[in-house]
Design an enzyme around this catalytic site. Sequence first.
Site, PDB file in Angstrom:
ATOM      1  N   HIS A 137       0.831  -1.218   0.000  1.00  0.00           N
ATOM      2  CA  HIS A 137       0.000   0.000   0.000  1.00  0.00           C
ATOM      3  C   HIS A 137       0.861   1.261   0.000  1.00  0.00           C
ATOM      4  O   HIS A 137       1.578   1.527   0.972  1.00  0.00           O
ATOM      5  CB  HIS A 137      -0.923  -0.009   1.230  1.00  0.00           C
ATOM      6  CG  HIS A 137      -1.688   1.276   1.392  1.00  0.00           C
ATOM      7  ND1 HIS A 137      -1.567   2.084   2.495  1.00  0.00           N
ATOM      8  CD2 HIS A 137      -2.560   1.909   0.559  1.00  0.00           C
ATOM      9  CE1 HIS A 137      -2.343   3.153   2.344  1.00  0.00           C
ATOM     10  NE2 HIS A 137      -2.952   3.073   1.189  1.00  0.00           N
ATOM     11  N   VAL A 148       5.872   2.475   1.653  1.00  0.00           N
ATOM     12  CA  VAL A 148       4.945   1.444   1.165  1.00  0.00           C
ATOM     13  C   VAL A 148       4.664   0.539   2.360  1.00  0.00           C
ATOM     14  O   VAL A 148       5.603   0.016   2.966  1.00  0.00           O
ATOM     15  CB  VAL A 148       5.538   0.607   0.007  1.00  0.00           C
ATOM     16  CG1 VAL A 148       4.501  -0.391  -0.506  1.00  0.00           C
ATOM     17  CG2 VAL A 148       6.009   1.502  -1.142  1.00  0.00           C
ATOM     18  N   GLU A 149       3.379   0.393   2.716  1.00  0.00           N
ATOM     19  CA  GLU A 149       3.024  -0.521   3.805  1.00  0.00           C
ATOM     20  C   GLU A 149       2.881  -1.925   3.218  1.00  0.00           C
ATOM     21  O   GLU A 149       2.044  -2.151   2.336  1.00  0.00           O
ATOM     22  CB  GLU A 149       1.705  -0.096   4.455  1.00  0.00           C
ATOM     23  CG  GLU A 149       1.828   1.184   5.260  1.00  0.00           C
ATOM     24  CD  GLU A 149       0.501   1.613   5.857  1.00  0.00           C
ATOM     25  OE1 GLU A 149       0.362   1.508   7.090  1.00  0.00           O
ATOM     26  OE2 GLU A 149      -0.390   2.045   5.105  1.00  0.00           O
ATOM     27  N   VAL A 150       3.717  -2.823   3.702  1.00  0.00           N
ATOM     28  CA  VAL A 150       3.698  -4.214   3.219  1.00  0.00           C
ATOM     29  C   VAL A 150       2.933  -5.033   4.252  1.00  0.00           C
ATOM     30  O   VAL A 150       3.357  -5.152   5.405  1.00  0.00           O
ATOM     31  CB  VAL A 150       5.151  -4.712   3.040  1.00  0.00           C
ATOM     32  CG1 VAL A 150       5.191  -6.199   2.766  1.00  0.00           C
ATOM     33  CG2 VAL A 150       5.823  -3.931   1.906  1.00  0.00           C
TER      34      VAL A 150
END
Length: 328
Positions: A137, A148-150
């Site tokens: 995200h 970036v949210e993984v």
Amino acid sequence: MSFSVAVIGAGTIGRSFAWLFARSGYSVQVFDPRGDLAEVVAGLQADVSADAAAHNMLASELGSISLAESVEAAVADASFVQESGPEDPQAKPKLFAQIAAAAPLDAVFATSSSTIPASLIAHHLPAEAAARVIVGHPFNPPHLMPLVEVVPAPATGPDTVERALEFYRSCGREPVALNREVRGFVGNRLQNALMKEAISLVANGVISAPDLDAVMKNSLGLRWSAVGQFEAMHLGGGDAGIRGFMHHIGASFAKIGDLPLDLSDAGMAEVYSQVEEAYGETPSRAGAEARDRIQRSVLEVRGQGGAHSEECSAAVQADQGSGQTVAW
Ligand SMILES: NC(=O)c1ccc[n+]([C@@H]2O[C@H](COP(=O)([O-])OP(=O)(O)OC[C@H]3O[C@@H](n4cnc5c(N)ncnc54)[C@H](O)[C@@H]3O)[C@@H](O)[C@H]2O)c1
């Protein structure tokens, strides 16, 4: 064979990711059913080439962007797929079934989704494919925002998390892995808490909307561009750090109660009118450009500038701040 990336969906997020991936040296295949895809892809490729020339990049450092005629063609040789189609919980699982059926058996399948967890997207897939599905995200625009949210699902394999982190780092991003799925992930949960408080302060007549924005820009926003929540507390608590902060201020903060909040259109009427009066009914391109320029300057100061924070193409930015998309 070179590392190939597929971008599925060429809207606000997909275009920005496609530019970033190509600028990071990857060969990118883009699919979107939109009628003007050829024009979009040609614009992106021209922008990547022009930007690379402006930075004296060697041809060997530069990736490419090509149009794919279908989802299947886009993912056929992909090592990494970044899905950025519509935020539709019915459509995403179908799209991922199509992707998983056509992609190489070791490809990673990431979704840009802001709200749909990987477990829902992958629930019909065979375990072996579900293990390669993950949320990646971004914050908009991903070519500029480092985060970036993984977010793995319970079925996601640990090596998928590692491969996603490694891939985003290779594009100059600063990915963070969450330990488990939670609605809204972390960035948007934090933003949501602040958004609700801001709306209730304006709706209850405590402050005007532009003055609230001035409070943010001239205090917390400035601080948060340098340190995070916990680092700020630790630095603000004297020698005792976060413990000192909580002992001095924590008890009085705990007594701050909630103001009434109504997020319906009726409850938002006053906020809508103040925001539109302050900033115009349609968000201005100049406003979006000023936002990006200031954010780029902050990244430069933080040493996170470089190629990936450069001002990029009209093709990437076509919808940014146009009012056509939701950007958060
Ligand atoms: N806009 C933001 O601020 C933002 C931020 C973070 C994450 N996201 C997420 O990124 C994703 C994309 O959001 P967006 O803002 O770019 O949306 P968008 O509406 O701008 O773009 C979506 C694109 O998907 C295309 N599309 C439709 N059906 C498709 C299909 N079957 N295959 C491939 N493409 C298809 C559309 O033609 C459109 O171009 C969403 O999941 C959203 O939650 C958005």
